[in-house]
Design an enzyme around this catalytic site. Structure first.
Site, short mmCIF file in Angstrom:
data_model
loop_
_atom_site.label_atom_id
_atom_site.label_comp_id
_atom_site.label_asym_id
_atom_site.label_seq_id
_atom_site.Cartn_x
_atom_site.Cartn_y
_atom_site.Cartn_z
N TYR A 1 0.81 -1.21 0.00
CA TYR A 1 0.00 0.00 0.00
C TYR A 1 0.85 1.26 0.00
O TYR A 1 2.08 1.19 0.17
CB TYR A 1 -0.96 -0.01 1.20
N ARG B 1 7.78 4.05 -4.96
CA ARG B 1 7.89 3.08 -3.86
C ARG B 1 6.79 2.02 -3.97
O ARG B 1 7.01 0.83 -3.68
CB ARG B 1 7.82 3.79 -2.50
N ARG C 1 -8.49 -20.03 -1.73
CA ARG C 1 -7.49 -19.86 -0.68
C ARG C 1 -6.39 -20.92 -0.77
O ARG C 1 -6.67 -22.11 -0.72
CB ARG C 1 -8.16 -19.92 0.71
N HIS D 1 -1.87 -20.97 0.09
CA HIS D 1 -0.69 -20.16 0.36
C HIS D 1 0.13 -19.90 -0.91
O HIS D 1 0.73 -18.84 -1.08
CB HIS D 1 0.21 -20.85 1.40
N LYS E 1 6.44 -2.08 1.93
CA LYS E 1 5.26 -1.47 2.56
C LYS E 1 4.08 -2.43 2.43
O LYS E 1 3.15 -2.23 1.64
CB LYS E 1 4.98 -0.10 1.93
N GLU F 1 12.61 2.00 14.16
CA GLU F 1 11.69 3.05 13.68
C GLU F 1 10.42 3.02 14.51
O GLU F 1 10.23 2.14 15.35
CB GLU F 1 11.36 2.85 12.20
N LEU G 1 11.24 1.00 7.07
CA LEU G 1 10.69 1.50 5.81
C LEU G 1 11.46 2.76 5.42
O LEU G 1 11.69 3.63 6.26
CB LEU G 1 9.20 1.84 5.98
N1 PMP Z 1 7.94 3.52 8.97
C1 PMP Z 1 6.75 2.89 9.00
C2 PMP Z 1 6.67 1.55 9.63
C3 PMP Z 1 5.60 3.50 8.48
O1 PMP Z 1 4.42 2.88 8.50
C4 PMP Z 1 5.71 4.81 7.93
C5 PMP Z 1 4.49 5.51 7.42
N2 PMP Z 1 4.20 5.13 6.13
C6 PMP Z 1 6.97 5.41 7.91
C7 PMP Z 1 8.07 4.75 8.43
C8 PMP Z 1 7.16 6.78 7.30
O2 PMP Z 1 7.09 6.71 5.88
P1 PMP Z 1 6.58 7.92 5.02
O3 PMP Z 1 7.42 9.10 5.38
O4 PMP Z 1 6.82 7.49 3.62
O5 PMP Z 1 5.14 8.12 5.35
#
Ligand code: PMP
Length: 286
Positions: free
Chosen positions: A32, A51, A99, A101, A146, A178, A202
């Protein structure tokens, strides 16, 4: 409720329904993006769409639309829904199949959905800063994708919310990774430090904008892993995300950080970030 985009068509949002055998619904088998909208204009759209394609590719989903087509569709959706300030949420799943895997045959079409969410800027929090908790990072080792699978992130965020906090700062042992939905930065002796973009976090679009702003404005910046001790000892802490922008963190695990107010470097970066938004989307009124 407005309109939604479903597989390239704009339809009434109430008619955009998920099949029980959609692999996103059953397995979280998809990826997403969230793109911010200011003054009816998309911010850093190209970076988000890039991305999105990269995430899809990394799990073997071939998008049926190019980034250019996606941009055109999303812009049309934005106009149809008259969105001034808010977010575009978009996701693609591996599609609908019995369904199993194992991935379905390649003739199964991915399900692509996008819709808009009205949402104002978090002005109060940006001014006064937010509280956070610390929590062990229990997620998988491909946090650079993501993915729709957000259980680890949700459990962390819920824990923060139950403690009256905005964010959960995750760490693997001594290493800070993070936030549950944000990237984390510390400032020490004028240098901005944030985790390198590898498989453990991310690669935030906001993070990259901030790194760029630091470099262009002679603010020393390093991408490297930092420890819980360094976090505790930092002069300033802030987090970043598409929706939270450059958000000061003033309290962690009940302990007030240094001054207990947003720091000087954080405020400078907030200013620079706002100018960047205004460059792309026009002057912000609030
Ligand atoms: N890390 C995670 C786990 C996130 O969910 C997000 C939000 N999308 C971010 C970092 C920040 O990413 P962005 O600046 O692209 O929103």
């Amino acid at each position: 409720m407005g309109f939604a985009l479903l597989n390239g068509e704009i339809i009434e949002r109430s008619e955009a329904k998920v099949d029980v055998e959609d692999r996103g619904y059953q397995f979280g088998d998809g990826v997403y993006e969230v793109i911010r909208v200011y003054n009816g204009k998309l911010f850093t759209a190209a970076e988000h769409l890039k991305r999105f394609s990269k995430s899809a590719e990394s799990i073997g989903i071939s998008l049926q639309f190019s980034s250019k087509q996606l941009l055109e569709m999303v812009e049309e959706l934005l106009k149809k829904n008259n969105l001034e300030t808010g977010n575009i949420y978009m996701q693609v799943t591996r599609g609908i199949a019995p369904r199993n895997h194992v991935f379905p045959a390649s003739n199964v079409t991915p399900t692509l959905v996008a819709y808009t969410i009205k949402s104002s800027r978090p002005i109060d929090n940006l001014k006064s800063g937010v509280k956070a908790i610390l929590t062990e990072d229990i997620r998988w080792l491909r946090c650079d994708i993501k993915s729709l699978n957000l259980l680890g992130n949700l459990l962390a965020k819920q824990k923060a919310s139950e403690k009256g906090c905005f964010e959960a700062i995750q760490h693997r042992g001594q290493d800070v990774t993070e936030g549950s939905s944000s990237n984390i930065f510390i400032v020490k002796d004028g240098t901005v430090i944030t985790h390198e973009s590898n498989n453990l976090i991310l690669k935030g679009i906001t993070k990259d904008v901030i790194l760029d702003l630091c470099r262009k404005n002679n603010i020393p910046v390093i991408e490297r892993t930092f420890s819980l001790t360094e976090l505790d000892d930092a002069d300033e802490v802030f987090l970043s995300s598409t929706t939270a922008e450059v958000m000061p963190v003033i309290e962690i695990n009940g302990k007030i950080m240094k001054a207990g107010v947003p720091g000087k470097v954080t405020r400078k970066l907030q200013d620079l970030f706002q100018k960047e938004i205004e460059k792309q989307c026009g002057v912000l009124v609030s």
